[in-house]
Design a protein around this motif. Sequence first.
Motif, PDB file in Angstrom:
ATOM      1  N   ASP A  82      11.436   3.096   0.970  1.00 33.57           N
ATOM      2  CA  ASP A  82      12.311   3.899  -0.093  1.00 33.57           C
ATOM      3  C   ASP A  82      13.435   4.552   0.002  1.00 33.57           C
ATOM      4  OD1 ASP A  82      11.054   6.438   1.475  1.00 33.57           O
ATOM      5  OD2 ASP A  82      10.324   7.335  -0.530  1.00 33.57           O
ATOM      6  N   ILE A  90       9.856  -1.252  -5.360  1.00 28.73           N
ATOM      7  CA  ILE A  90      10.194   0.156  -6.261  1.00 28.73           C
ATOM      8  C   ILE A  90      11.765  -0.245  -6.841  1.00 28.73           C
ATOM      9  CG2 ILE A  90      11.334   2.227  -5.579  1.00 28.73           C
ATOM     10  CD1 ILE A  90      10.095   2.367  -2.944  1.00 28.73           C
ATOM     11  N   TYR A  91      10.920   0.208  -7.976  1.00 29.51           N
ATOM     12  CA  TYR A  91      12.275   0.176  -9.268  1.00 29.51           C
ATOM     13  C   TYR A  91      12.837   2.044 -10.020  1.00 29.51           C
ATOM     14  CZ  TYR A  91      14.650  -1.351 -13.809  1.00 29.51           C
ATOM     15  OH  TYR A  91      15.949  -1.010 -14.952  1.00 29.51           O
ATOM     16  N   ASP A  92      13.238   1.931 -10.783  1.00 28.30           N
ATOM     17  CA  ASP A  92      13.484   3.431 -10.734  1.00 28.30           C
ATOM     18  C   ASP A  92      12.699   4.318 -10.534  1.00 28.30           C
ATOM     19  OD1 ASP A  92      15.167   4.296 -13.162  1.00 28.30           O
ATOM     20  OD2 ASP A  92      13.982   3.982 -15.095  1.00 28.30           O
ATOM     21  N   GLY A  93      11.993   4.750  -9.624  1.00 27.84           N
ATOM     22  CA  GLY A  93      11.898   5.531  -8.999  1.00 27.84           C
ATOM     23  C   GLY A  93       9.698   5.300  -9.058  1.00 27.84           C
ATOM     24  N   TYR A  94       9.609   4.329  -9.379  1.00 24.66           N
ATOM     25  CA  TYR A  94       8.215   3.655  -9.487  1.00 24.66           C
ATOM     26  C   TYR A  94       8.149   3.132  -8.680  1.00 24.66           C
ATOM     27  CZ  TYR A  94       7.966   6.262 -13.809  1.00 24.66           C
ATOM     28  OH  TYR A  94       8.559   7.804 -14.588  1.00 24.66           O
ATOM     29  N   LEU A  95       6.680   3.177  -8.113  1.00 26.98           N
ATOM     30  CA  LEU A  95       6.314   2.421  -6.991  1.00 26.98           C
ATOM     31  C   LEU A  95       5.028   0.851  -7.816  1.00 26.98           C
ATOM     32  CD1 LEU A  95       6.170   1.026  -3.945  1.00 26.98           C
ATOM     33  CD2 LEU A  95       3.985   2.597  -3.822  1.00 26.98           C
ATOM     34  N   PHE A  96       5.680  -0.586  -7.514  1.00 25.32           N
ATOM     35  CA  PHE A  96       4.434  -1.355  -8.760  1.00 25.32           C
ATOM     36  C   PHE A  96       4.220  -2.080  -7.440  1.00 25.32           C
ATOM     37  CE2 PHE A  96       8.136   0.148 -11.480  1.00 25.32           C
ATOM     38  CZ  PHE A  96       7.673   0.046 -12.837  1.00 25.32           C
TER      39      PHE A  96
END
Length: 74
Positions: free
Chosen positions: A13, A54-60
């Motif tokens: 991150d 990681i996109y827009d503060g979310y972990l996928f």
Amino acid sequence: MAKTAAPDGMIFDDKGNLYFGDLENNKIQYLTLNGKINTLCEGEKIKWADTFSIYDGYLFYTNSRINETKKWRF
């Protein structure tokens, strides 16, 4: 460095934490800059966590479930 379980899929991150899957224990863990390993989430819905993003503060992540494949004889 730290000793971890068998991982598949990893990502850093923007704070330098390293996220990775724990294949054997149905977990997603992360390694902090000070070398501490923490569990982000765990449970039966996490099956061989892989392909992290990681996109827009979310972990996928994806559940590859490769350990559930069957052998076929042709």
